[in-house]
Design an enzyme around this catalytic site. Structure first.
Site, PDB file in Angstrom:
ATOM      1  N   HIS A 296      -8.822   7.304  -1.920  1.00 42.34           N
ATOM      2  CA  HIS A 296      -7.764   6.906  -1.011  1.00 42.34           C
ATOM      3  C   HIS A 296      -6.448   6.734  -1.782  1.00 42.34           C
ATOM      4  CE1 HIS A 296      -6.615   3.927   2.476  1.00 42.34           C
ATOM      5  NE2 HIS A 296      -5.662   4.744   2.187  1.00 42.34           N
TER       6      HIS A 296
ATOM      7  N   HIS B 218       0.869  -1.187   0.000  1.00 42.81           N
ATOM      8  CA  HIS B 218       0.000   0.000   0.000  1.00 42.81           C
ATOM      9  C   HIS B 218       0.896   1.225   0.000  1.00 42.81           C
ATOM     10  CE1 HIS B 218      -3.075   2.867   0.851  1.00 42.81           C
ATOM     11  NE2 HIS B 218      -2.680   3.094   2.090  1.00 42.81           N
TER      12      HIS B 218
ATOM     13  N   TYR C  19       8.985 -13.697 -23.023  1.00 44.42           N
ATOM     14  CA  TYR C  19       9.745 -12.605 -22.420  1.00 44.42           C
ATOM     15  C   TYR C  19      10.507 -13.155 -21.223  1.00 44.42           C
ATOM     16  CZ  TYR C  19      10.738  -8.118 -20.242  1.00 44.42           C
ATOM     17  OH  TYR C  19      11.363  -7.040 -19.687  1.00 44.42           O
TER      18      TYR C  19
ATOM     19  N   ASP D 164       1.385  -4.788 -20.997  1.00 38.62           N
ATOM     20  CA  ASP D 164       2.409  -5.763 -20.614  1.00 38.62           C
ATOM     21  C   ASP D 164       2.097  -6.375 -19.252  1.00 38.62           C
ATOM     22  OD1 ASP D 164       4.027  -5.572 -22.866  1.00 38.62           O
ATOM     23  OD2 ASP D 164       5.295  -3.994 -22.024  1.00 38.62           O
TER      24      ASP D 164
END
Lengths: 232, 232, 232, 232
Positions: free
Chosen positions: D172, D96, D230, D121
C-alpha cells in the site's frame, strides 16, 4: 548594525543557496563563512528552517568552537567546521548537506570513481569516502572527531585539502570546502551532480572504465593551475 | 548598437534555454549561433554564469576560432565549435552540455540503443558514443581535436551530420547541432529525454528489443523528408 | 465567437495540463475532447508548442478523421483518436504522451504488474503493453492501425475500455482515455506515477509479489461501482 | 466563525504542505489534526483536490470515526486515523500519502534498512513494513483494520509509537504520525527522503552495511532525549 555584519550576510546568503539548489530540505545542512584575520566564522544556527533565517541569526564562533557573538545555539556540526578551519589555513568556507545522491554514496561506503570530465573538471582523484569512525571516537566528542575523520581520510590517500574540496563521510553525508563560502556551496552542487552521474553510469555499464590519465590531467589543467584557460 | 547584435541576441537566447530546460547548472554548457554568410559565430563567454549573461557578453569568433569581436574570452570549447562549423556547411547552431543522463551514457562509453519511437522521431540510428581520444590527440590541441573526434565517430559509422544531430563524446558529455541554435538546443533536450528513457528501459527489461526497422522508418518519415506529415 | 468554442476551450485546457503536470516537453503529446452528440472532437494542432496554443488553434475533426473546422493541420495522431472515438461510445477524451516512465515500460515491452494499491485504486489488472504492430499494418495507414492495435490488445486480454483507461503501445508510448478530456489527462498522470513506482519496486525487490486479489477488489471498489465510498 | 476553526486551519495548512513538498498529486493523501481535549480530529474531505480545499471544508470526526461537524464526507481513510488516535494517546497528527519512493518500498514489502545518519537522526530502527492484511480483515472493515495492522506491526517488532513515527503498509503506502499535524507532515517528507536514499544506496552497493550501533545511538541522541543538543 550588528558586529560581524558582512560575515553574517555572506554566511546567510550561502546558506540560502542550499535549498535554492535543491541540496537540502528542512534543516538538513549548514554553511559557514570564515574571517581568518579575526579567527572566527559565521554559521547557521541549529535546527532553524531556512525560511526563518536572517543574517542576524547567524552565530559567530571561533576556531575552537566557542561562541563569540549571537543569541542562538550554533549548528550541531559547529565543532567539525572549527577543527577544519583550525587545521586548514587556506579555506574560508565549509558546507555540510545530506544531498540525495552524495549521501547515498556515503551510505554505500564507496569512493566515487572518476568516470568522466565533469568530475575531472573539479578533481583529479576519486571522491574519498571516509571510513566510519571507531566506537571510541564516537563516544568522545563526536563532531570534533568528525573533523579528524575527514583529515585522516585525506592523509591516508596522500591528499591535501588543496587537492580536493569535497569528501563523503561514510554512513553519513558529504562535506565540501573552499576559499569562500560561495565556492564551498558550488562544490556541494558539483558533488551532487557527479554523484548522480556516477550512479547512473554504473547502472548503464557495470564495467564502465575510469577516465584515462591523460584526460584527467587535461580537464583539470584547463580550469586550474598556471596554464588554465577556463573563465575570464 | 553593437556589431553582430542580431547574432548575439540569438546566441544569448539559446544559451538561456539551457538552464530553463534543466540541462545545465552553473556554467556547465555553451551554445553558439553562426552567421555563415560572414563566416562567424557568437558563443558564450567562458565561465560566466547564466544569470550574468547578456547579448553584449557574447563573443564573436571566426571558423578558425579567432576572436573577431567581444571583450571576454570565449568558451573553452570554442575550437570544437569552430572545427564543426568549418567542416559542416549545413549547420548554424551547436550546443554542448553536461546534462545528467546523456553524460552518464557518455561515461558508460555505450551508444544509446534505439529503443522506441521517441528516439525514432528524431534519429534512425543509435546515438553514437565517440571513443575517447588518443593520448597524442589530448596532448595536442584538445578542443580542436574534439571536433575531429566527433567527425571521425560519424564517419566510422557511415553517418553524416545530416543523418544525426547529436553525439556523445566518450567519458565526456554530449554535443548537438542543427540548422539554428534553437534547433541545436531542442536536440539537446531531446537527447537528454532519450538517454533517460533508455536507462530506464534497460532497468525494466535487460533484454529490451531494439525498435523494428519498419517502425524506425515510419516514425522518422512522419517528421522528416518529402512525405512528412508532422507539423504545419 | 468561433464555432465549437466550448469544445475548443475544453481541449485547450486539457492540453495545457500536460506540461503543467510534467508529462511532456516541446510537442510530445496531444489531448482531444469529443462532443459525441455532434460526432466530432477538438484536438491539438500538429507540432505547435504548448506555449503557442490557444483555444482558437484547436482543430475540429469528425470520427473518420476528417477536419470539420480549423485552419491548422491536426495532430499526426488524429486518426488513432478518431478510431477509438468511433468504436468506444462511452469515451469523450483521449490523451497521448511520451511521459518518461510510462514510455520506458512501453519500450521494455512489458505489462506493468499490479504491485500496489495506487495501481488498484484505478485498475484491477496489469497495465497492458500492446505488441508492436506487424510490418503490414505499419506500411498501411499507421495511425489508423494504432487504434486497432490498442483495441486488439484489450480484446486479447478479455478487457474492454471500461475495465481499464490506459495502455502502453509497445516500443512507442502510452495512450489514456476517459469520459472527459480532463479524466483522460488525470489517467495519464496516474499512469506515469504507477510506472515510476513499479520500476522502483522491482529495483528494490526483484521478486516483489503482485497485490493479492482481495486487496485489488477492495481498493477498486472503494472508488468504483455501486458500493464505492470515495469522494463526495 | 465556524466551530473548531483553529483545528480546521491547522489541518488545512498541514494538508496543503503535501503538494508543496512534492508528496502527493491530485488527491493521493490526507492529513488530520487532533484536539485530544475534545476527543476529535479535523481531516481532509474525501476526493477533493488540494487546490479546492479550504479550512471550512475540513471534516470534524470523533475517535470512533463518527462525523461531528462538516458538510462533506471525510477521507476514506478516516477510520484508520480514528483507530490510531484512540489507541495512541500521545499523538495529535497523522499523515497518509502515496509518495513515490516510500510507496515503492511498501510495494516491495521490505523494511527500509537503517543505512545512514539521515535515517538515524529520526529513528533508531529500520522503518517497518507491515505485512499485507489477511483476507478476513480485508473483507471486514478495511480502513478500521488498517489501524490494527499498523499497531500489530509495531508490536511484533517490540516497538511503540514513541520509538518510531513512520511505517509502510505492505503493498500500500506510508503512514506517519507525530505530536502535531505539522510534525507528522515533516515525518512524511523525511521518510520519502530516507526511502530514496536507501534505494540508491542498494543500487550503488548491493552489500551496503547497516549503520553501526554506536552511530545510531549517537545521532538519535543528538536530536532526542535528555542529552540532545540539536535545535534551540
Amino acid at each position: 548594525m550588528q558586529p560581524y555584519q558582512t560575515l553574517r550576510e555572506e554566511a546567510y546568503a550561502a546558506n540560502m543557496q542550499l535549498p535554492a539548489l535543491g541540496l537540502v530540505i528542512f534543516t538538513f545542512g549548514n554553511v559557514s563563512a570564515a574571517d581568518r584575520s579575526k579567527g572566527i566564522f559565521a554559521i547557521k544556527p541549529s535546527g532553524v528552517p531556512y525560511e526563518e533565517l536572517s543574517p542576524e541569526k547567524m552565530v559567530i564562533v571561533d576556531f575552537d568552537g566557542k561562541t563569540v557573538d549571537g543569541q542562538l545555539r550554533p549548528s550541531s556540526d559547529t565543532l567539525t567546521h572549527a577543527v577544519l578551519y583550525k587545521h586548514w589555513e587556506g579555506i574560508s568556507g565549509i558546507v555540510h548537506t545530506h544531498s540525495t545522491f552524495a549521501t547515498a554514496w556515503a551510505q554505500s561506503q564507496r569512493d566515487i570513481p572518476l568516470y568522466g570530465t565533469t568530475h575531472a573538471d573539479h578533481n583529479t582523484v576519486d571522491i574519498p569516502c571516509a571510513a566510519p569512525m571507531s566506537d571510541e571516537m564516537i563516544a568522545g566528542d563526536y563532531e570534533y572527531q568528525t573533523g579528524f575523520q575527514i583529515m585522516d581520510a585525506l592523509t591516508q590517500r596522500g591528499l591535501t585539502y588543496h587537492d580536493i574540496e569535497m569528501i563523503l563521510v561514510g554512513n553519513h553525508a558529504p562535506f565540501t570546502w573552499g576559499k569562500t563560502a560561495a565556492k564551498a556551496v558550488y562544490n556541494s552542487a558539483v558533488l551532487e551532480s557527479i554523484a548522480q552521474m556516477a550512479q547512473l553510469t554504473e547502472s548503464i555499464n557495470h564495467n564502465a572504465p575510469r577516465l584515462k590519465d591523460a584526460l584527467i590531467r587535461k580537464h583539470f589543467e584547463r580550469k586550474h593551475g598556471p596554464n588554465s584557460y577556463y573563465g575570464q
